[in-house]
Design a protein around this motif. Structure first.
Motif, mmCIF file in Angstrom:
data_model
loop_
_atom_site.group_PDB
_atom_site.id
_atom_site.type_symbol
_atom_site.label_atom_id
_atom_site.label_comp_id
_atom_site.label_asym_id
_atom_site.label_seq_id
_atom_site.Cartn_x
_atom_site.Cartn_y
_atom_site.Cartn_z
ATOM 1 N N ASP A 3 0.999 -1.294 0.046
ATOM 2 C CA ASP A 3 -0.063 0.091 -0.160
ATOM 3 C C ASP A 3 0.802 1.122 0.072
ATOM 4 O O ASP A 3 1.867 1.240 0.821
ATOM 5 C CB ASP A 3 -0.769 -0.057 1.263
ATOM 6 N N PRO A 4 0.644 2.087 -0.756
ATOM 7 C CA PRO A 4 1.532 3.415 -0.916
ATOM 8 C C PRO A 4 1.875 3.940 0.322
ATOM 9 O O PRO A 4 3.124 4.313 0.559
ATOM 10 C CB PRO A 4 0.799 4.319 -2.137
ATOM 11 N N ALA A 5 0.847 4.275 1.102
ATOM 12 C CA ALA A 5 0.595 4.876 2.489
ATOM 13 C C ALA A 5 1.690 4.438 3.300
ATOM 14 O O ALA A 5 2.359 4.716 3.906
ATOM 15 C CB ALA A 5 -0.721 5.344 2.888
ATOM 16 N N LEU A 8 5.389 4.394 2.058
ATOM 17 C CA LEU A 8 5.826 5.812 2.253
ATOM 18 C C LEU A 8 6.190 5.968 3.633
ATOM 19 O O LEU A 8 7.359 6.492 4.310
ATOM 20 C CB LEU A 8 5.035 6.703 1.580
ATOM 21 N N ALA A 9 5.322 5.635 4.648
ATOM 22 C CA ALA A 9 5.473 5.683 5.995
ATOM 23 C C ALA A 9 6.695 5.132 6.492
ATOM 24 O O ALA A 9 7.465 5.567 7.354
ATOM 25 C CB ALA A 9 4.092 5.411 6.730
ATOM 26 N N VAL A 10 6.648 3.610 6.100
ATOM 27 C CA VAL A 10 7.860 3.159 6.626
ATOM 28 C C VAL A 10 9.199 3.592 5.932
ATOM 29 O O VAL A 10 10.159 3.467 6.994
ATOM 30 C CB VAL A 10 7.838 1.545 6.058
ATOM 31 N N VAL A 11 9.102 3.795 4.886
ATOM 32 C CA VAL A 11 10.756 4.255 4.376
ATOM 33 C C VAL A 11 11.057 5.662 4.877
ATOM 34 O O VAL A 11 12.284 5.814 5.205
ATOM 35 C CB VAL A 11 10.491 4.345 2.698
ATOM 36 N N ALA A 12 9.967 6.464 5.158
ATOM 37 C CA ALA A 12 10.230 7.861 5.737
ATOM 38 C C ALA A 12 10.978 7.443 7.206
ATOM 39 O O ALA A 12 11.770 8.223 7.501
ATOM 40 C CB ALA A 12 9.096 8.842 5.774
ATOM 41 N N ILE A 117 6.547 -6.503 0.059
ATOM 42 C CA ILE A 117 5.531 -6.731 -1.061
ATOM 43 C C ILE A 117 4.424 -7.777 -0.438
ATOM 44 O O ILE A 117 4.926 -8.700 0.067
ATOM 45 C CB ILE A 117 6.394 -7.440 -2.040
ATOM 46 N N GLY A 118 3.214 -7.387 -0.633
ATOM 47 C CA GLY A 118 2.117 -8.096 -0.140
ATOM 48 C C GLY A 118 2.060 -8.299 1.140
ATOM 49 O O GLY A 118 1.261 -9.100 1.755
ATOM 50 N N ALA A 119 2.681 -7.331 2.019
ATOM 51 C CA ALA A 119 2.724 -7.376 3.559
ATOM 52 C C ALA A 119 2.012 -5.996 4.119
ATOM 53 O O ALA A 119 2.038 -5.035 3.422
ATOM 54 C CB ALA A 119 4.013 -7.512 3.956
ATOM 55 N N GLY A 120 1.446 -6.282 5.215
ATOM 56 C CA GLY A 120 1.001 -5.242 5.930
ATOM 57 C C GLY A 120 1.789 -4.389 6.860
ATOM 58 O O GLY A 120 2.834 -4.876 6.872
ATOM 59 N N PHE A 121 1.495 -3.420 7.289
ATOM 60 C CA PHE A 121 2.382 -2.598 8.309
ATOM 61 C C PHE A 121 2.832 -3.307 9.311
ATOM 62 O O PHE A 121 4.023 -3.459 9.674
ATOM 63 C CB PHE A 121 1.724 -1.215 8.631
ATOM 64 N N ALA A 122 2.049 -3.963 10.112
ATOM 65 C CA ALA A 122 2.163 -4.791 11.204
ATOM 66 C C ALA A 122 3.490 -5.879 10.884
ATOM 67 O O ALA A 122 4.435 -6.259 11.818
ATOM 68 C CB ALA A 122 1.097 -5.224 11.993
ATOM 69 N N LEU A 172 12.342 1.810 -1.832
ATOM 70 C CA LEU A 172 11.346 1.998 -2.788
ATOM 71 C C LEU A 172 11.890 1.300 -3.934
ATOM 72 O O LEU A 172 10.611 0.654 -4.624
ATOM 73 C CB LEU A 172 11.367 3.520 -3.012
ATOM 74 N N ALA A 173 12.853 1.262 -4.397
ATOM 75 C CA ALA A 173 13.361 0.421 -5.478
ATOM 76 C C ALA A 173 13.317 -1.183 -5.479
ATOM 77 O O ALA A 173 12.573 -1.756 -6.157
ATOM 78 C CB ALA A 173 14.762 0.628 -5.899
ATOM 79 N N GLY A 174 13.445 -1.600 -4.082
ATOM 80 C CA GLY A 174 13.232 -2.950 -3.669
ATOM 81 C C GLY A 174 11.682 -3.265 -3.994
ATOM 82 O O GLY A 174 11.254 -4.508 -4.236
ATOM 83 N N ASN A 175 10.832 -2.338 -3.482
ATOM 84 C CA ASN A 175 9.513 -2.577 -3.602
ATOM 85 C C ASN A 175 8.695 -2.563 -4.862
ATOM 86 O O ASN A 175 7.997 -3.382 -5.401
ATOM 87 C CB ASN A 175 8.719 -1.808 -2.543
ATOM 88 N N LEU A 176 9.297 -1.172 -5.577
ATOM 89 C CA LEU A 176 8.413 -1.063 -6.909
ATOM 90 C C LEU A 176 8.953 -1.806 -8.102
ATOM 91 O O LEU A 176 8.267 -2.500 -8.750
ATOM 92 C CB LEU A 176 8.556 0.383 -7.134
#
Length: 238
Positions: A3-5, A8-12, A117-122, A172-176
């Motif tokens: 999920d983009p949000a 971005l939250a985790v990367v930031a 990838i395919g994982a939630g925040f938790a 971001l690269a690893g994910n996208l």
């Protein structure tokens, strides 16, 4: 892709640790014992997170031999470049410091992006928190050392901010870029990153933590380990 949000939250959060750490090292009260304790706690958390969030999932997607080969490749690459930093470039200078931080952080952040990838925040909270905890005192100690070598504060902060951007881009690269990759491709990447992280813990994180707070380094490592375990267990049963 995550999920983009969430992405971005985790990367930031992880990348911001470098800037916050640099500010802490330049303007905060940074005792050796505090730095060592936080570094050991972050190392303990990162150790468990690397095994359970990177290496174990990889072994479930490819053979044990392929997983072991990727782990050893990651450790060997880290050890090789770390040798160049220490013996050829000088790990105390600005170029060596930048190389060390990049070498340590790129596999971690690349793995973080892949783990999302395919994982939630938790599900990736333990890995993200562990990277944050290890980055914070590393940047603090590095910024303080650079000031002692005569660097200006503005240049120091610019360097660490640049590192934060670079490592955020790696996540971001690893994910996208790998969002559509099959499990057989993602697994060796996770295992390679896990091997690099383990090597960095053995050669960079734990020795530094012991030198700064050798009486409590073991306790701090265990606390970090248990904190990561609690996060992982909470995510599994949440």
């Amino acid at each position: 892709m995550a999920d983009p949000a969430t992405l971005l939250a985790v990367v930031a959060a992880v990348s911001t640790a470098l800037v916050l750490g640099a500010l802490w090292g330049l303007y905060g009260q940074l005792g050796d014992r505090m730095e060592g304790f936080v570094l050991a706690a972050g190392g303990g958390a990162l150790m468990l997170a690397a095994v359970l969030e990177l290496i174990v999932p990889a072994s479930g997607a490819v053979s044990l031999g392929a997983t072991a080969a990727a782990v050893m490749a990651g450790a060997a690459v880290f050890a090789g470049v770390d040798y160049l930093i220490d013996e050829r470039w000088g790990d105390e200078g600005g170029a060596g410091l930048l190389a060390a931080v990049t070498l340590d952080g790129v596999p971690e952040n690349l793995a973080l992006g892949v783990a999302l990838i395919g994982a939630g925040f938790a599900e990736i909270a333990a890995l993200a928190a562990a990277i944050f905890l290890s980055n914070l005192p590393e940047a603090a100690g590095g910024a303080r050392r650079m000031r002692e070598q005569g660097w200006r504060d503005g240049g120091i902060l610019a360097l660490w901010a640049g590192c934060a951007v670079l490592l955020g881009a790696a996540a971001l690269a690893g994910n996208l870029l790998l969002a559509g990759a099959p499990a057989e491709v993602l697994a060796p990447i996770r295992a390679f990153a896990g091997g690099a992280v383990i090597a960095s813990l053995a050669t960079e994180i734990f020795p530094k933590a012991y030198r700064r707070d050798h009486h409590m380094a073991g306790i701090a490592t265990a606390l970090g380990f248990l904190a990561a375990l609690a996060l992982i267990e909470g995510a599994a049963h949440g």
